[in-house]
Design a protein around this motif. Structure first.
Motif, PDB file in Angstrom:
ATOM      1  N   VAL A  50       0.832  -1.210   0.000  1.00  0.00           N
ATOM      2  CA  VAL A  50       0.000   0.000   0.000  1.00  0.00           C
ATOM      3  C   VAL A  50       0.864   1.257   0.000  1.00  0.00           C
ATOM      4  O   VAL A  50       0.574   2.224  -0.704  1.00  0.00           O
ATOM      5  CB  VAL A  50      -0.962  -0.002   1.209  1.00  0.00           C
ATOM      6  N   ASP A  51       1.937   1.247   0.788  1.00  0.00           N
ATOM      7  CA  ASP A  51       2.809   2.419   0.862  1.00  0.00           C
ATOM      8  C   ASP A  51       3.437   2.727  -0.496  1.00  0.00           C
ATOM      9  O   ASP A  51       3.643   3.898  -0.845  1.00  0.00           O
ATOM     10  CB  ASP A  51       3.912   2.200   1.900  1.00  0.00           C
ATOM     11  N   GLU A  83      14.207   3.184   3.851  1.00  0.00           N
ATOM     12  CA  GLU A  83      12.933   2.525   4.115  1.00  0.00           C
ATOM     13  C   GLU A  83      12.062   3.309   5.082  1.00  0.00           C
ATOM     14  O   GLU A  83      10.833   3.169   5.074  1.00  0.00           O
ATOM     15  CB  GLU A  83      13.176   1.104   4.640  1.00  0.00           C
ATOM     16  N   GLU A  84      12.664   4.126   5.906  1.00  0.00           N
ATOM     17  CA  GLU A  84      11.866   4.963   6.807  1.00  0.00           C
ATOM     18  C   GLU A  84      11.032   5.959   6.007  1.00  0.00           C
ATOM     19  O   GLU A  84       9.854   6.181   6.305  1.00  0.00           O
ATOM     20  CB  GLU A  84      12.781   5.704   7.782  1.00  0.00           C
ATOM     21  N   VAL A  85      11.630   6.540   4.960  1.00  0.00           N
ATOM     22  CA  VAL A  85      10.900   7.445   4.072  1.00  0.00           C
ATOM     23  C   VAL A  85       9.840   6.675   3.294  1.00  0.00           C
ATOM     24  O   VAL A  85       8.713   7.143   3.119  1.00  0.00           O
ATOM     25  CB  VAL A  85      11.869   8.145   3.096  1.00  0.00           C
ATOM     26  N   PHE A  86      10.187   5.471   2.835  1.00  0.00           N
ATOM     27  CA  PHE A  86       9.255   4.653   2.071  1.00  0.00           C
ATOM     28  C   PHE A  86       7.975   4.379   2.852  1.00  0.00           C
ATOM     29  O   PHE A  86       6.865   4.413   2.299  1.00  0.00           O
ATOM     30  CB  PHE A  86       9.928   3.319   1.691  1.00  0.00           C
ATOM     31  N   ARG A  87       8.118   4.106   4.145  1.00  0.00           N
ATOM     32  CA  ARG A  87       6.981   3.674   4.946  1.00  0.00           C
ATOM     33  C   ARG A  87       6.169   4.834   5.517  1.00  0.00           C
ATOM     34  O   ARG A  87       5.084   4.622   6.063  1.00  0.00           O
ATOM     35  CB  ARG A  87       7.467   2.783   6.102  1.00  0.00           C
ATOM     36  N   GLN A  88       6.689   6.056   5.416  1.00  0.00           N
ATOM     37  CA  GLN A  88       5.916   7.182   5.944  1.00  0.00           C
ATOM     38  C   GLN A  88       4.947   7.694   4.873  1.00  0.00           C
ATOM     39  O   GLN A  88       5.105   7.431   3.697  1.00  0.00           O
ATOM     40  CB  GLN A  88       6.837   8.312   6.383  1.00  0.00           C
TER      41      GLN A  88
END
Length: 423
Positions: free
Chosen positions: A253-254, A414-419
């Motif tokens: 979804v992200d 991945e922190e940016v990807f998931r936000q």
């Protein structure tokens, strides 16, 4: 106006799209054809201005971000691994696009019962360049002329060489490297400004299409429309979604939420090249792809990754065979798939360009020139509506491959990807 800019860009673009469709249909139903088209032509100017601004920024964006991205790698060997991985992934996804396209053509059989007698033949302007000519055209005789003419493949080739040259120059190339990095950053800021006009540009473009072609366009070719749209949707969800969720182990979804902006712009402009600036922005800001990867993989993808085109050409090949009664053997299906993949690589990222590659694919089962002209004449009036969806597919594939390469190269935040996306 703070409330307007507080709305996420993709929502504003979607609003422009919906209002454009409503306005175009309203004009077509309440005004005479001549007066309606004259009004819609004036509205379309807004969209044409937006497209012109996008095309203005594409070549410098590709050139400077690609050089800066290669320079940021710090090691020419790293470029080789990134390029090989990206190219192999693009080929792999194209294989599945061919498979899905042929499956949709066999399942929906869109050509059965279609009467092409009323279609106006549309002969091709000239012969498509051979594979050898395409490959030779990648090397520019004059790189400055390639920049002026907007020859993206030649620009990419020269930018790759220049970026590698700056890396090899080491200390002597540092000043130039910093110049390209700073200029690339400035061009990205200009891109952000241009993208604020996207909702208005989308409104103008879609209003004209909806008002001049209308809903009847879809009903006249309902089976073909369903086959193309469903095939593209399945390819995006299963192939690209599967790559992100299963192979990369990232949130499904992200990923799609992060690329809503380029998907909307791709749908409205029907041009993967025109969408490139917002694709790079979404990949870096929403997906966390480092600029070194986004700046090299995405321009390459906008040029050679045409999964939607390959899928579409496969469906049209079966549409033609079904409409005219050509009998296809198993080897024909294999050759259609191979030919679709080859001709789609490097197809111009502009509206309806892929339609004129159809003659090469139809040559696999010896379709007559008259039948080719009839098919193109029949498809051309509403090809824009089909082109919109296949462009979304192409752009989605670009971001999926860039995400995969970044993940494998350790260049994905991945922190940016998931936000949640900022805009």
């Amino acid at each position: 106006m703070a409330w307007w800019f507080g709305i996420k860009l993709w929502k504003r673009v979607f609003l422009g799209l919906v209002l454009g469709v409503a306005f175009g249909l309203l004009v077509s139903q309440t005004m005479s054809p001549e007066a309606g088209e004259a009004l819609l032509a004036k509205v379309r100017v807004i969209g044409d201005v937006f497209i012109r601004l996008i095309r203005m920024i594409v070549v410098p964006l590709v050139f400077f971000t690609l050089v800066a991205g290669i320079y940021a790698m710090g090691d020419p060997k790293k470029l080789g691994t990134i390029g090989v991985k990206a190219f192999l992934l693009y080929l792999g996804t194209t294989f599945f696009a061919n498979l899905i396209g042929l499956s949709m053509g066999l399942l929906f059989r869109p050509g059965e019962g279609v009467n092409l007698g009323g279609a106006e033949p549309r002969p091709l302007a000239g012969e498509a360049p051979s594979l050898g000519e395409r490959l030779m055209g990648i090397i520019p005789e004059n790189p400055f002329a390639a920049l002026v003419e907007g020859d993206i493949l030649a620009v990419i080739f020269f930018a790759l060489l220049l970026g590698v040259g700056l890396l090899m120059a080491r200390e002597a190339g540092e000043a130039a490297g910093r110049f390209f990095e700073a200029t690339a950053e400035g061009i990205l800021k200009v891109t952000h400004i241009i993208m604020e006009l996207a909702p208005f540009g989308v409104f103008g473009l879609i209003a004209y299409v909806a008002g001049t072609q209308g809903i009847a366009t879809f009903t006249a070719i309902l089976s073909l429309t369903i086959a193309v749209y469903l095939g593209c949707a399945l390819h995006m969800l299963i192939v690209y979604g599967g790559l992100v969720r299963i192979i990369l182990n990232l949130p499904f979804v992200d990923y799609f939420r992060g690329i809503l902006d380029p998907m909307m712009v791709a749908y409205s402009t029907s041009s993967s090249s025109a969408t490139l600036p917002v694709t790079i922005r979404a990949a870096t800001e929403n997906l966390g792809v480092r600029k070194s990867v986004a700046g090299s993989v995405l321009p390459l993808g906008a040029t050679i990754n045409m999964d939607g085109t390959s899928l579409y050409l496969g469906i049209l090949a079966l549409f033609t065979a079904q409409a005219f009664g050509y009998q296809l053997d198993p080897q024909h299906y294999l050759m259609i798939a191979l030919t679709c993949a080859l001709v789609s690589i490097g197809a111009a990222g502009i509206p309806s360009a892929s339609l004129f590659l159809l003659s090469i694919v139809l040559g696999v089962f010896d379709v007559s020139p008259e039948h080719i002209a009839l098919v193109i004449g029949f498809i051309f009036p509403f090809d824009r509506l089909l082109d919109m969806m296949r462009t979304v597919t192409n752009v989605t594939g670009d971001t999926a491959v860039a995400t995969a390469v970044a993940k494998w190269e350790g260049e994905l935040d991945e922190e940016v990807f998931r936000q949640k996306p900022l805009s």
